[in-house]
Design a protein around this motif. Structure first.
Motif, mmCIF file in Angstrom:
data_model
loop_
_atom_site.group_PDB
_atom_site.id
_atom_site.type_symbol
_atom_site.label_atom_id
_atom_site.label_comp_id
_atom_site.label_asym_id
_atom_site.label_seq_id
_atom_site.Cartn_x
_atom_site.Cartn_y
_atom_site.Cartn_z
ATOM 1 N N ILE A 1 -7.828 -7.391 1.712
ATOM 2 C CA ILE A 1 -7.112 -6.895 2.901
ATOM 3 C C ILE A 1 -8.043 -6.082 3.784
ATOM 4 N N LYS A 2 -8.833 -5.180 3.184
ATOM 5 C CA LYS A 2 -9.740 -4.322 3.968
ATOM 6 C C LYS A 2 -10.769 -5.156 4.726
ATOM 7 N N ASP A 3 -11.325 -6.156 4.041
ATOM 8 C CA ASP A 3 -12.348 -6.983 4.680
ATOM 9 C C ASP A 3 -11.757 -7.793 5.847
ATOM 10 N N ALA A 4 -10.513 -8.256 5.659
ATOM 11 C CA ALA A 4 -9.884 -9.077 6.697
ATOM 12 C C ALA A 4 -9.431 -8.238 7.883
ATOM 13 N N GLY A 5 -9.113 -6.999 7.659
ATOM 14 C CA GLY A 5 -8.581 -6.150 8.732
ATOM 15 C C GLY A 5 -9.598 -5.744 9.771
ATOM 16 N N GLY A 6 -10.871 -5.822 9.422
ATOM 17 C CA GLY A 6 -11.905 -5.510 10.403
ATOM 18 C C GLY A 6 -11.900 -4.056 10.833
ATOM 19 N N LYS A 7 -12.359 -3.815 12.082
ATOM 20 C CA LYS A 7 -12.520 -2.447 12.579
ATOM 21 C C LYS A 7 -11.201 -1.733 12.819
ATOM 22 N N LEU A 8 -10.142 -2.474 13.114
ATOM 23 C CA LEU A 8 -8.879 -1.813 13.451
ATOM 24 C C LEU A 8 -8.145 -1.294 12.212
ATOM 25 N N LEU A 9 -8.366 -1.887 11.070
ATOM 26 C CA LEU A 9 -7.674 -1.467 9.849
ATOM 27 C C LEU A 9 -8.435 -0.290 9.221
ATOM 28 N N LYS A 10 -7.835 0.880 9.278
ATOM 29 C CA LYS A 10 -8.520 2.091 8.821
ATOM 30 C C LYS A 10 -8.154 2.487 7.392
ATOM 31 N N GLU A 11 -6.915 2.249 6.956
ATOM 32 C CA GLU A 11 -6.498 2.661 5.623
ATOM 33 C C GLU A 11 -5.637 1.582 4.984
ATOM 34 N N VAL A 12 -5.828 1.387 3.654
ATOM 35 C CA VAL A 12 -4.988 0.493 2.863
ATOM 36 C C VAL A 12 -4.640 1.227 1.568
ATOM 37 N N SER A 13 -3.350 1.313 1.258
ATOM 38 C CA SER A 13 -2.955 1.978 0.023
ATOM 39 C C SER A 13 -1.800 1.220 -0.611
ATOM 40 N N ILE A 14 -1.838 1.115 -1.925
ATOM 41 C CA ILE A 14 -0.769 0.431 -2.652
ATOM 42 C C ILE A 14 0.321 1.445 -2.978
ATOM 43 N N PHE A 15 1.575 1.035 -2.855
ATOM 44 C CA PHE A 15 2.643 1.980 -3.158
ATOM 45 C C PHE A 15 3.730 1.391 -4.055
ATOM 46 N N ASP A 16 3.618 0.086 -4.442
ATOM 47 C CA ASP A 16 4.654 -0.440 -5.319
ATOM 48 C C ASP A 16 4.152 -1.665 -6.075
ATOM 49 N N LEU A 17 4.640 -1.787 -7.310
ATOM 50 C CA LEU A 17 4.403 -2.962 -8.139
ATOM 51 C C LEU A 17 5.756 -3.367 -8.720
ATOM 52 N N TYR A 18 6.085 -4.650 -8.601
ATOM 53 C CA TYR A 18 7.367 -5.100 -9.142
ATOM 54 C C TYR A 18 7.160 -6.358 -9.968
ATOM 55 N N GLU A 19 7.649 -6.332 -11.208
ATOM 56 C CA GLU A 19 7.673 -7.496 -12.072
ATOM 57 C C GLU A 19 9.041 -7.493 -12.764
ATOM 58 N N GLY A 20 10.023 -8.098 -12.129
ATOM 59 C CA GLY A 20 11.379 -8.011 -12.659
ATOM 60 C C GLY A 20 12.044 -9.360 -12.793
ATOM 61 N N GLU A 21 13.391 -9.289 -12.994
ATOM 62 C CA GLU A 21 14.153 -10.516 -13.229
ATOM 63 C C GLU A 21 14.230 -11.405 -11.990
ATOM 64 N N HIS A 22 14.044 -10.809 -10.799
ATOM 65 C CA HIS A 22 14.122 -11.603 -9.579
ATOM 66 C C HIS A 22 12.774 -12.184 -9.184
#
Length: 804
Positions: free
Chosen positions: A736-757
């Protein structure tokens, strides 16, 4: 060296000088006084009592009912459980209201129905160490001689009101391993006279040479040997005052003969030995090197095997003493001894040290021989001991001393100029002041204009060169009186190297994060030597290890930290966070010496947070350990160049371990210790990390750049991506960071889901993306264009689909 203040008063006038003031003056003159002990400090109301009646307690088999005079109008009744209490004894009595060591207060009491008004005391109860109590008083109360005055202060009589100064002597000041040596030092400091002890006695008309002959074969090891013969001695306890000073010096009293030799050892600094003349087995003394494999039974009832490196005293055929170390059991002075041979000799220090070290026998005598005794005091010490034996053992001293003497002693003559003294010390001391200092030290000095020629006494074997005289002038002039000046000339400013500075930053950060520093052995055993090693090498083995547990140089710091954790857990310290910045050692093929590298390692277990009031508890987990490291990398400025990658490492949990990469180089790991290792070491769940320090500390960071505070708003987009379960969140974040180029300043993960759906083998990862242009306000079209590019790239490279 323990120095009794009261004993020292026999040689130097100490009026007007308290023990504390004396200690301060001695320390300021160059010999550190490490402490002052007052054995009887705080003891009150303990007197000499007379047991006028002693009978068994009517209701207790092991108690005695005693009627004791304590200097009051009437005797008092005291219940005593000591096995050696008896009628007619003079004993120390703590009266009602007395205070003993440890603030133990004596009160009126009833023991098995009988009133007890006080306590009859042992020396241990008066503060004397058990190992120093004479054997006859070790298992019961102390008994004074019959001439002790009833009602007199027992603390004073036992010399427990004395102050004992502990001198921390450097090896060059062996002259102060004697009371006379300390007396000369104190007299020089205070500018007072030294009072030497008397050695007068009445000689017998018989000659010692008719009873003993002396032959020395090892002349280099023993250039001087003196023997005196003393007949008809009466073995018994030494006088109370002598026992008191020996106890103050840390020596246990035995009998009058042994105590006198120990007393003179401390007084003159000259070891002596008394043989039972009748048990020698001959009328000759032969000093020689031991034969290889020769045996001797020493005073400690241990048979010792000798070599030709050891010097022995023999009766012409068999060894009777290990010279300068310990006497033989066969010629020991015992209770039935009537005639003694007193030895006063000069033994070579290195020879004594060899025997002392080989047999593990370090004594007061061997310590003095090793550091050097005054050759001019050897025979004088023998005369002093003979006088005391005549006085306190009723001995008959035979005429003369049988000697072997090839010792050539010339006092050192050293020259120094006033110019050198003042130039070296930065002072303006006058010639008269320098001359006066040498006079106070009792050094013979002659002066020609501003040149001093000093003859140092043989007791001061450390005076050999002009710099030694310079030191004497400086310390007696007063180190505090030396002028303070700044260095002159060109120089470089001090400071830490970048490497040292970063090492200090690491320690500061980790301690701020709640970890305690540990310092562990760099040595380990065969099994642990290669565990957790970042570089797999053959361990370096020691040629002469102190034990099998410490036989290899370590390749990792973690095993030692796990030992620390295990040790603490065994003692109920179950929440622990420690770190170490320590060295590991890498063997190099074809090279004699290994490469030493520095590693940063840590171990965490138990609770990380525990707020008992709020009821909040947080146990250490992988993310706590990883977070500590991320904070450290951020502090060092390399967080943007660090990546974590799942890994399998021997001894670590396979699902909770990550390698740490700096750019593309693996520099360490972090994770949970394998459950089998935890079980083996009795550990709870424990997390560890280890890093190579050099790549971190020497990483070339880009030049620091500052950016202005943004004036334009940023735009945030959240995305949830469905990917295969095998895809790592970190890898996807980098795409994601590499693809975002100069305009993408921050990337942070905030959720992981592995459920029945979620489809089998899939998971959802949610990221927050912040877009920003410092030069302008972004339009929706610009953000959409970049955001679409990000979505297309993650689909192409990771097969990621937007979650519906």
């Amino acid at each position: 060296m323990f120095v009794s203040y009261k004993w020292l008063e026999n040689y130097v006038d100490l009026s007007g000088i308290s023990p504390e003031e004396l200690a301060e003056k001695i320390t300021r003159s160059g010999i550190e006084v490490e402490g002052i002990e007052k054995i009887g400090e705080g003891i009150k109301n303990v007197v000499v009592g007379h047991v006028v009646k002693c009978e068994q307690h009517p209701d207790a088999d092991k108690l005695n009912k005693c009627l004791v005079e304590v200097g009051e109008d009437a005797p008092v009744q005291i219940i005593c459980g000591a096995p050696n209490v008896a009628q007619g004894q003079k004993v120390p009595v703590a009266k009602v209201g007395a205070v003993l060591p440890g603030n133990f207060k004596i009160k009126k009491a009833k023991l098995r129905g009988e009133e007890s008004r006080g306590m009859i005391c042992s020396l241990q109860e008066l503060g004397v160490e058990s190992k120093l109590v004479p054997k006859e008083h070790a298992e019961g109360i102390y008994v004074f001689s019959d001439d002790a005055e009833v009602g007199k202060d027992a603390v004073e009589l036992l010399n427990l009101d004395d102050a004992v100064l502990e001198l921390g002597l450097t090896p060059n000041r062996s002259d102060c391993l004697s009371m006379l040596g300390v007396a000369y030092e104190v007299a020089a400091i205070l500018d007072r006279d030294v009072k030497l002890p008397a050695s007068t006695y009445k000689e017998s008309t018989e000659k010692a040479s008719d009873y003993i002959s002396v032959k020395v074969e090892a002349k280099e090891d023993n250039p001087l040997y003196g023997a005196k013969v003393i007949r008809n001695v009466k073995i018994g306890p030494s006088p109370l005052w002598m026992q008191n000073v020996l106890i103050a010096a840390g020596i246990r009293p035995h009998n009058n003969i042994v105590d006198i030799t120990n007393y003179v050892l401390l007084e003159y600094g000259q070891p002596l030995h008394a043989f039972d003349y009748d048990r020698l087995g001959s009328k000759e003394i032969v000093v020689r090197r031991a034969h290889d494999k020769e045996k001797i039974m020493t005073l400690d009832d241990t048979e010792r095997t000798l070599s030709n490196n050891h010097l022995v005293i023999t009766n012409g055929s068999e060894p009777i003493a290990l010279a300068g170390v310990m006497g033989g059991a066969d010629s020991e002075v015992k209770s039935d001894t009537t005639n003694i041979l007193l030895e006063a000799a000069y033994f070579k220090g290195q020879t004594v040290r060899t025997a002392s070290k080989d047999h593990g026998l370090r004594s007061e005598a061997s310590a003095r021989y090793e550091k050097g005794v005054d050759p001019n005091r050897v025979l004088k010490a023998g005369e002093r001991a003979a006088a005391l034996i005549a006085q306190y053992a009723d001995g008959e001293v035979l005429q003369g001393t049988v000697t072997f003497n090839e010792l050539e002693v010339e006092p050192a003559v050293v020259t120094i100029t006033l110019e050198k003294i003042n130039a070296s010390l930065g002072t303006t001391i006058s010639g008269q002041e320098v001359e006066d200092i040498f006079r106070r030290l009792q050094f013979e000095v002659s002066r020609t204009e501003d040149t001093f020629t000093v003859t140092a006494p043989t007791r001061r074997g450390d005076i050999t060169i002009p710099e030694d005289l310079l030191e004497e002038v400086a310390r007696l002039f007063g180190y505090d009186e030396l002028p303070l000046t700044l260095p002159e000339g060109e120089g470089t400013t001090g400071g830490l190297s970048p490497y040292q500075s970063k090492r200090r930053t690491v320690r500061k950060f980790l301690e701020g994060a709640g970890l305690f520093q540990a310092i562990t052995y760099s040595l380990t055993n065969d099994e642990k030597a290669t565990k957790y090693a970042l570089d797999k090498r053959e361990p370096v083995k020691l040629l002469m290890p102190m034990s099998e547990e410490r036989s290899n140089l370590r390749l990792s710091v973690v095993p030692q930290l796990l030992e620390v954790v295990s040790y603490n857990l065994a003692r109920q310290n179950d929440s622990l966070a420690i770190y170490e910045v320590g060295s590991i050692f890498l063997k190099n093929e074809g090279e004699a010496l290994p490469t030493e590298e520095e590693h940063i390692a840590g171990a965490l277990t138990g609770l990380w947070q525990n707020h008992s009031w709020q009821g909040e508890k947080k146990a250490v987990d992988f993310y706590v350990a990883k977070g500590v490291l991320e904070g450290l990398f951020e502090e060092l400025g390399i967080i943007d160049f660090i990546n974590f990658r799942a890994a399998e490492i021997d001894g670590m949990h396979p699902g909770r371990t990550a390698e740490i990469l700096l750019k593309e180089e693996v520099i360490g790991f972090v994770g949970s210790v394998h459950p089998e290792v935890e079980k083996e070491l009795d550990l709870n769940e424990t997390y560890v990390f280890e890093l190579k320090a050099t790549p971190i500390f020497e990483y070339n960071l880009p030049a620091l750049q500052y950016t202005p505070i943004p004036r334009h708003p940023s735009i945030t987009r959240d995305i949830a991506l469905v990917v295969d379960s095998a895809i790592n969140a970190g890898e996807l974040k980098q795409i994601i960071k590499d693809a975002g180029g100069k305009l993408l300043k921050e990337v942070s993960i905030f959720d992981l889901y592995e459920g029945e759906h979620m489809e089998p083998g899939k998971k959802s990862l949610a990221y927050s993306l912040k877009y920003f242009d410092p030069a302008k306000t972004l339009t929706d079209e610009e953000v959409v264009k970049t955001h679409d590019k990000v979505l297309a790239t993650v689909k192409e490279k990771a097969g990621a689909e937007l979650r519906g």
